[in-house]
Design an enzyme around this catalytic site. Structure first.
Site, PDB file in Angstrom:
ATOM      1  N   LYS A  81      49.368 113.199  37.377  1.00 54.98           N
ATOM      2  CA  LYS A  81      50.523 113.824  36.706  1.00 54.98           C
ATOM      3  C   LYS A  81      51.013 112.950  35.552  1.00 54.98           C
ATOM      4  O   LYS A  81      51.408 113.443  34.492  1.00 54.98           O
ATOM      5  CB  LYS A  81      51.655 114.072  37.720  1.00 54.98           C
ATOM      6  CG  LYS A  81      52.947 114.624  37.084  1.00 54.98           C
ATOM      7  CD  LYS A  81      52.704 115.979  36.465  1.00 54.98           C
ATOM      8  CE  LYS A  81      53.866 116.706  35.850  1.00 54.98           C
ATOM      9  NZ  LYS A  81      55.038 116.105  35.372  1.00 54.98           N
TER      10      LYS A  81
ATOM     11  N   SER B  57      53.812 120.375  37.664  1.00 51.75           N
ATOM     12  CA  SER B  57      54.060 120.590  36.240  1.00 51.75           C
ATOM     13  C   SER B  57      54.332 122.054  35.942  1.00 51.75           C
ATOM     14  O   SER B  57      53.773 122.944  36.565  1.00 51.75           O
ATOM     15  CB  SER B  57      52.870 120.133  35.405  1.00 51.75           C
ATOM     16  OG  SER B  57      53.123 120.432  34.038  1.00 51.75           O
TER      17      SER B  57
ATOM     18  N   GLU C 256      50.445 115.314  27.364  1.00 50.92           N
ATOM     19  CA  GLU C 256      51.519 116.216  26.883  1.00 50.92           C
ATOM     20  C   GLU C 256      52.227 115.578  25.680  1.00 50.92           C
ATOM     21  O   GLU C 256      52.462 116.234  24.661  1.00 50.92           O
ATOM     22  CB  GLU C 256      52.493 116.445  28.045  1.00 50.92           C
ATOM     23  CG  GLU C 256      53.759 117.202  27.729  1.00 50.92           C
ATOM     24  CD  GLU C 256      54.702 117.246  28.962  1.00 50.92           C
ATOM     25  OE1 GLU C 256      54.262 117.719  30.023  1.00 50.92           O
ATOM     26  OE2 GLU C 256      55.862 116.818  28.842  1.00 50.92           O
TER      27      GLU C 256
ATOM     28  N   HIS D 120      48.711 113.462  32.772  1.00 46.34           N
ATOM     29  CA  HIS D 120      49.031 114.799  32.237  1.00 46.34           C
ATOM     30  C   HIS D 120      50.180 114.667  31.240  1.00 46.34           C
ATOM     31  O   HIS D 120      50.148 115.216  30.139  1.00 46.34           O
ATOM     32  CB  HIS D 120      49.421 115.749  33.386  1.00 46.34           C
ATOM     33  CG  HIS D 120      50.100 117.005  32.940  1.00 46.34           C
ATOM     34  ND1 HIS D 120      51.423 117.051  32.538  1.00 46.34           N
ATOM     35  CD2 HIS D 120      49.632 118.274  32.803  1.00 46.34           C
ATOM     36  CE1 HIS D 120      51.738 118.274  32.182  1.00 46.34           C
ATOM     37  NE2 HIS D 120      50.667 119.042  32.332  1.00 46.34           N
ATOM     38  N   ASN D 121      51.198 113.921  31.635  1.00 46.11           N
ATOM     39  CA  ASN D 121      52.353 113.784  30.754  1.00 46.11           C
ATOM     40  C   ASN D 121      52.023 112.982  29.499  1.00 46.11           C
ATOM     41  O   ASN D 121      52.528 113.273  28.420  1.00 46.11           O
ATOM     42  CB  ASN D 121      53.519 113.147  31.515  1.00 46.11           C
ATOM     43  CG  ASN D 121      54.218 114.158  32.403  1.00 46.11           C
ATOM     44  OD1 ASN D 121      53.628 115.159  32.806  1.00 46.11           O
ATOM     45  ND2 ASN D 121      55.463 113.914  32.737  1.00 46.11           N
TER      46      ASN D 121
HETATM   47  C1  6PG Z   1      55.938 118.964  33.263  1.00 47.54           C
HETATM   48  C2  6PG Z   1      56.690 117.975  32.405  1.00 47.54           C
HETATM   49  C3  6PG Z   1      57.867 117.397  33.105  1.00 47.54           C
HETATM   50  C4  6PG Z   1      58.585 116.320  32.301  1.00 47.54           C
HETATM   51  C5  6PG Z   1      59.226 116.764  31.057  1.00 47.54           C
HETATM   52  C6  6PG Z   1      60.123 115.724  30.409  1.00 47.54           C
HETATM   53  O1  6PG Z   1      54.748 118.727  33.407  1.00 47.54           O
HETATM   54  O2  6PG Z   1      56.525 119.915  33.748  1.00 47.54           O
HETATM   55  O3  6PG Z   1      55.837 116.927  32.076  1.00 47.54           O
HETATM   56  O4  6PG Z   1      57.425 116.856  34.310  1.00 47.54           O
HETATM   57  O5  6PG Z   1      59.576 115.799  33.097  1.00 47.54           O
HETATM   58  O6  6PG Z   1      58.287 117.196  30.149  1.00 47.54           O
HETATM   59  O7  6PG Z   1      59.425 114.573  30.079  1.00 47.54           O
HETATM   60  P1  6PG Z   1      60.002 113.610  28.949  1.00 47.54           P
HETATM   61  O8  6PG Z   1      61.489 113.621  29.097  1.00 47.54           O
HETATM   62  O9  6PG Z   1      59.430 112.258  29.199  1.00 47.54           O
HETATM   63  O10 6PG Z   1      59.588 114.215  27.658  1.00 47.54           O
END
Ligand code: 6PG
Length: 472
Positions: A186, A132, A193, A189-190
């Site tokens: 991960k 990430s 996010e 994590h997303n």
């Molecule tokens: C990270 C992000 C990355 C992710 C983008 C796009 O941790 O660096 O999570 O891995 O690919 O944020 O995600 P979306 O297109 O689903 O918003």
């Protein structure tokens, strides 16, 4: 000639930046790409950055493998899904027992479990690694979540730790468990996010439409909040995004960006995983739903024509309440994400180290924040897995939930959609409600399906004597 410490296949943005990061840390890296011109481009970039001496470019796959020291660590950075399986098949004839494939994309953790199990009997280690931090993180220090073959992790550990972000000198990189553990973490994590981003967007909506703030004024508030408990990368970049001006028109950039959010799948995967594991993750689900609703622009335009624009006036909510609401929503969302990981750990036998996960998210990754430092310290003390029951956070939440309530209540009256913040509040209120309402649900289930219920004053499953509704 065996000269490289590690190999990397896939020189798109993330792959190139990871490779440059590895070279910069003093390791020799062999690089390969299906389209050979990308290898030449990469060599030019490496040269510009004074790193060409650490790069071994190789367009022939068999030769590329031969240049890497045994036991080999081969990073693959290809599109998630079938391309990963195809790459594994291409690599297999060239690899030897003890070698490892390090897959660093955003892969579905069940695919990683499957690939790990497929390669294990062949003596090839498989590491599913969550990376990430976007492009900049890959180049200068990402957060690295490793899962898979433990022995091969040990082989690659010095390099992965060297290239990772550091928090107080500690590498933001850790081995988290077998199989798909790294990719699962991960994914969550997303999901978190998504929750963070959506709650920030909801607060921005109240600022814009309820408090009449222009983007510059809102940007100033986020910059200020970044000095307090909300201090984080996402709050920081929100300040920058809101302050940006579109050069052609001189207008605030954010007001020219179409309000349809994209998504590549990890948010959906985390919501599905939560549901499958039976762990409520309403904030994450709300954030995913919000993106889906946003993408239905045409439907929203049509619905506004039917129901009219919101009639609510100026919002009565204060900036102090908005800041605390965001903090409370964040605590709930992280509580949910960590509860999902705790359950997944149990189900998959991963033994996920929750305190370590909070630690390696303190720097490098997209959700990095001061909050995670507090969280890792709280988890390190042991005890409760749900953040809402961790003493330091109980103290914050006891105060902050009032602001979340004020904000959600005002927004409901003023007709603002706070899909994620309201989901957080409802979760909090359900979670801390000793007497719920599922007694009625159980009665209904027994009425129509004889599913049974437990009575609070006796042992064993019971059934009700229900009247028939037939013919009424
Ligand atoms: C990270 C992000 C990355 C992710 C983008 C796009 O941790 O660096 O999570 O891995 O690919 O944020 O995600 P979306 O297109 O689903 O918003």
């Amino acid at each position: 000639m065996t000269t490289a410490d590690i190999g990397l296949i896939g020189l798109a943005v993330m792959g190139s930046n990871l490779a440059l990061n590895i070279a910069e840390k003093g390791y020799t890296i062999a690089v390969h790409n299906r389209t050979a011109s990308k290898i030449d481009d990469f060599v030019v970039t490496a040269k510009e950055q004074g790193l060409e001496g650490k790069v071994v470019p190789e367009a022939d796959l068999a030769k590329f493998i031969q240049t890497v020291k045994r036991p080999r660590s081969i990073i693959i950075m290809v599109k998630a899904g079938q391309p990963v399986d195809d790459m594994i098949e291409q690599l297999l004839p060239h690899l030897e027992a003890g070698d490892a494939i390090l897959e660093c994309g955003n892969s579905l953790y069940t695919d990683t479990n499957r690939r790990f199990a497929y390669l294990q009997p062949k003596g090839i280690g498989y590491l599913g690694i969550g990376v990430s931090g976007g492009e900049e993180g890959a180049r200068h220090g990402p957060s690295i979540m490793v899962g898979g073959a433990e022995q091969q992790w040990k082989n690659a550990q010095p390099i992965l730790e060297a290239i990772s972000a550091k928090f107080n000198g500690e590498p933001c990189c850790a081995y988290l468990g077998e199989g798909g553990a790294g990719h699962f973490v991960k994914t969550i994590h997303n999901g978190i996010e998504y929750g963070d981003m959506q709650m920030i967007a909801e607060v921005y909506g109240v600022m814009r439409d309820g408090l009449g703030m222009n983007p510059v004024a809102a940007s100033e508030v986020f910059k200020e909040w970044n000095k307090g408990p909300l201090n984080s990368y996402l709050i920081e970049i929100t300040g920058h995004v809101l302050a940006a001006v579109e050069p052609k028109t001189g207008k605030p950039l954010v007001e020219l960006i179409l309000d349809k959010a994209g998504q590549k799948g990890t948010g959906v995967w985390s919501a599905i995983a939560a549901q499958m594991l039976g762990v409520p993750a309403t904030a994450i689900e709300g954030a995913v739903a919000a993106r889906s609703i946003s993408s239905r622009k045409e439907e929203r335009v049509a619905a506004e024509a039917v129901y009219g624009k919101r009639t609510g006036g100026k919002s009565s909510v204060s900036l102090v309440d908005l800041e605390k609401a965001l903090l409370a929503g964040k605590i709930v969302s992280y509580a949910q994400g960590f509860a999902v990981m705790a359950k997944a750990s149990e189900e998959n036998g991963w033994n996920l180290p929750l305190a370590t996960i909070a630690k390696i998210w303190r720097a490098g990754c997209i959700i990095r924040s001061r909050f995670l430092d507090q969280m890792s310290a709280a988890y390190a003390k042991g005890g409760a897995t749900n953040l809402l029951m961790v003493p330091d956070f109980v103290t914050i939440m006891k105060d902050a939930h009032k602001s979340l309530r004020t904000t959600v209540a005002a927004a409901a009256i003023d007709e603002f959609p706070l899909i994620c913040l309201s989901a957080s509040l409802a979760y909090f209120d359900s979670y801390r409600q000793a007497l719920g309402t599922a007694n009625l649900t159980q009665g209904q289930r027994d009425f129509f399906g004889a599913h049974g219920f437990i009575l609070i004053d006796r042992e064993g499953e019971q059934h009700g004597k229900w009247p028939s509704t037939l013919g009424k």
